[in-house]
Design an enzyme around this catalytic site. Structure first.
Site, PDB file in Angstrom:
ATOM      1  CE1 TYR A  53      -4.136   1.473  -0.290  1.00 18.05           C
ATOM      2  CE2 TYR A  53      -3.630   2.643   1.742  1.00 18.05           C
ATOM      3  CZ  TYR A  53      -4.438   2.451   0.642  1.00 18.05           C
ATOM      4  OH  TYR A  53      -5.544   3.244   0.462  1.00 18.05           O
TER       5      TYR A  53
ATOM      6  CE  LYS B 233      -7.153   5.997   1.039  1.00 17.35           C
ATOM      7  NZ  LYS B 233      -8.246   6.773   0.423  1.00 17.35           N
TER       8      LYS B 233
HETATM    9  C1  KAL Z   1      -2.765  -3.121  -0.139  1.00 12.32           C
HETATM   10  C2  KAL Z   1      -3.635  -2.955  -1.096  1.00 12.32           C
HETATM   11  C3  KAL Z   1      -3.346  -3.529  -2.443  1.00 12.32           C
HETATM   12  C4  KAL Z   1      -3.301  -2.464  -3.500  1.00 12.32           C
HETATM   13  C5  KAL Z   1      -2.190  -1.464  -3.394  1.00 12.32           C
HETATM   14  C6  KAL Z   1      -2.412  -0.195  -3.642  1.00 12.32           C
HETATM   15  C7  KAL Z   1      -3.719   0.411  -3.956  1.00 12.32           C
HETATM   16  C8  KAL Z   1      -3.781   1.737  -3.989  1.00 12.32           C
HETATM   17  C9  KAL Z   1      -5.031   2.503  -4.292  1.00 12.32           C
HETATM   18  C10 KAL Z   1      -4.767   3.622  -5.279  1.00 12.32           C
HETATM   19  C11 KAL Z   1      -5.852   4.654  -5.137  1.00 12.32           C
HETATM   20  C12 KAL Z   1      -4.756   3.000  -6.664  1.00 12.32           C
HETATM   21  C13 KAL Z   1      -4.241   3.854  -7.793  1.00 12.32           C
HETATM   22  O1  KAL Z   1      -4.036   5.034  -7.672  1.00 12.32           O
HETATM   23  C14 KAL Z   1      -4.025   3.117  -9.082  1.00 12.32           C
HETATM   24  C15 KAL Z   1      -3.466   3.997 -10.197  1.00 12.32           C
HETATM   25  O2  KAL Z   1      -2.070   4.031 -10.123  1.00 12.32           O
HETATM   26  C16 KAL Z   1      -3.834   3.382 -11.557  1.00 12.32           C
HETATM   27  N1  KAL Z   1      -5.281   3.269 -11.739  1.00 12.32           N
HETATM   28  C17 KAL Z   1      -6.008   4.183 -12.431  1.00 12.32           C
HETATM   29  O3  KAL Z   1      -5.533   5.144 -12.998  1.00 12.32           O
HETATM   30  C18 KAL Z   1      -7.488   3.943 -12.463  1.00 12.32           C
HETATM   31  C19 KAL Z   1      -7.919   3.848 -13.911  1.00 12.32           C
HETATM   32  C20 KAL Z   1      -8.167   5.050 -11.692  1.00 12.32           C
HETATM   33  C21 KAL Z   1      -9.638   5.023 -11.772  1.00 12.32           C
HETATM   34  O4  KAL Z   1      -7.785   4.865 -10.352  1.00 12.32           O
HETATM   35  C22 KAL Z   1      -7.698   5.939  -9.546  1.00 12.32           C
HETATM   36  N2  KAL Z   1      -7.382   5.700  -8.283  1.00 12.32           N
HETATM   37  O5  KAL Z   1      -7.892   7.054  -9.977  1.00 12.32           O
HETATM   38  C23 KAL Z   1      -4.889  -2.171  -0.872  1.00 12.32           C
HETATM   39  C24 KAL Z   1      -6.133  -2.929  -1.141  1.00 12.32           C
HETATM   40  C25 KAL Z   1      -6.227  -4.196  -0.282  1.00 12.32           C
HETATM   41  C26 KAL Z   1      -7.352  -2.036  -0.816  1.00 12.32           C
HETATM   42  C27 KAL Z   1      -7.473  -0.843  -1.743  1.00 12.32           C
HETATM   43  C28 KAL Z   1      -7.621  -1.129  -3.203  1.00 12.32           C
HETATM   44  C29 KAL Z   1      -7.434   0.387  -1.189  1.00 12.32           C
HETATM   45  C30 KAL Z   1      -7.608   1.674  -1.894  1.00 12.32           C
HETATM   46  O6  KAL Z   1      -7.162   2.698  -1.338  1.00 12.32           O
HETATM   47  O7  KAL Z   1      -8.191   1.715  -2.991  1.00 12.32           O
END
Ligand code: KAL
Length: 257
Positions: free
Chosen positions: A158, A165
């Protein structure tokens, strides 16, 4: 007292698709009779969000773009909301972003830019939005954001999002203190892992979900509906004594060592 939100208007920020937690919140608010204003991140999300909003068949719904990285954009968005609906009663802030490269391996490898980007979008945006939304919440209000356990303790991969966060969680408390005197409450929901767009690309997400099913006190994973209903509670007057709080909607997983 009931959970009817008839006559109230809420801004839901961060719907990307039907799996979004923001969409779960929107459906709960809609079922309670609330009027909804949706904001989306940019053109690439517009079509999908519009299709979803249309399924609510509520002519009062409003859909606006809002880039939370841009103060001017946020100000313009809320100016439009003021013009079109007037008073609002709450905001669901369901927005986070970090570079994919910063979400695996060692946390300490994060660049200055990656650190600032994650904090800008995932933490500062709450404060920027709260400041603008306050002006429209003249009858009092409730702000709800989404956080995750990884801000309280180390959760593998994470990484930078955990640090962002933690900043978001602290922001909830400082904002709650600022805004309480205006009758505005600020809380966060710490949701258990849910398969959303933001979880996409996480290699071992199935393993993470399986572990929750095996270990969490309720022995099941969290659903969008569960988070939606907890948000409904936080938006309703039933939670009128609660502010600066982080409610875990995670099948009880956070109590485990
Ligand atoms: C430990 C967990 C596993 C996952 C690790 C990291 C998750 C981070 C969340 C973060 C918000 C994700 C991103 O920013 C992804 C981004 O780099 C690429 N994705 C995108 O661009 C998509 C298309 C858009 C819609 O995404 C965003 N955010 O704009 C954590 C897990 C178990 C729980 C989760 C998923 C927590 C969380 O914070 O979402």
């Amino acid at each position: 007292m009931t959970l009817s939100l008839e006559g109230r208007t809420y801004v839901v920020m961060g719907v990307a698709n039907k799996r979004s937690i923001a969409w779960g919140i929107a459906r709960s608010l809609h079922a309670a009779g609330a009027r909804l204003v949706f904001t989306y991140a940019g053109e690439r999300f517009e079509k999908e969000v519009r299709t979803l909003v249309d399924t609510l068949e509520d002519e009062r719904s409003l859909l606006l773009p809002c880039d939370v990285a841009n103060d001017e954009d946020i100000a313009q968005c809320f100016a439009q909301i003021k013009e079109r609906v007037g008073v609002i009663h709450g905001v669901a802030h369901c927005i986070a972003y970090a570079n994919k490269d910063d979400l695996s391996g060692e946390y300490m490898k994060v660049s200055r830019d990656g650190f600032l980007l994650a904090h800008n979008i995932s933490a500062y945006s709450l404060t920027a939005v709260a400041r603008e939304a306050k002006e429209l919440m003249t009858e009092g209000g409730s702000i709800v954001t989404l956080t995750y356990l990884g801000g309280e303790r180390v959760v593998q991969n994470y990484n930078i999002m955990g640090v962002a966060k933690a900043s978001l969680d602290a922001s909830v408390k400082y904002l709650a203190n600022d805004l309480g005197k205006y009758g505005i409450r600020v809380n966060a929901i710490s949701a258990g892992p849910i398969r959303t767009l933001s979880a996409k690309g996480v290699g071992d997400f199935n393993t993470i979900l399986k572990q929750i099913e095996e270990r969490a006190p309720l022995r099941r994973t969290t659903t969008q509906e569960e988070v939606g209903d907890a948000a409904l509670f936080l938006f309703s007057d039933l939670s009128r004594g609660i502010t600066g709080e982080i409610i875990h909607v995670d099948s009880g997983y956070h109590i485990l060592g």
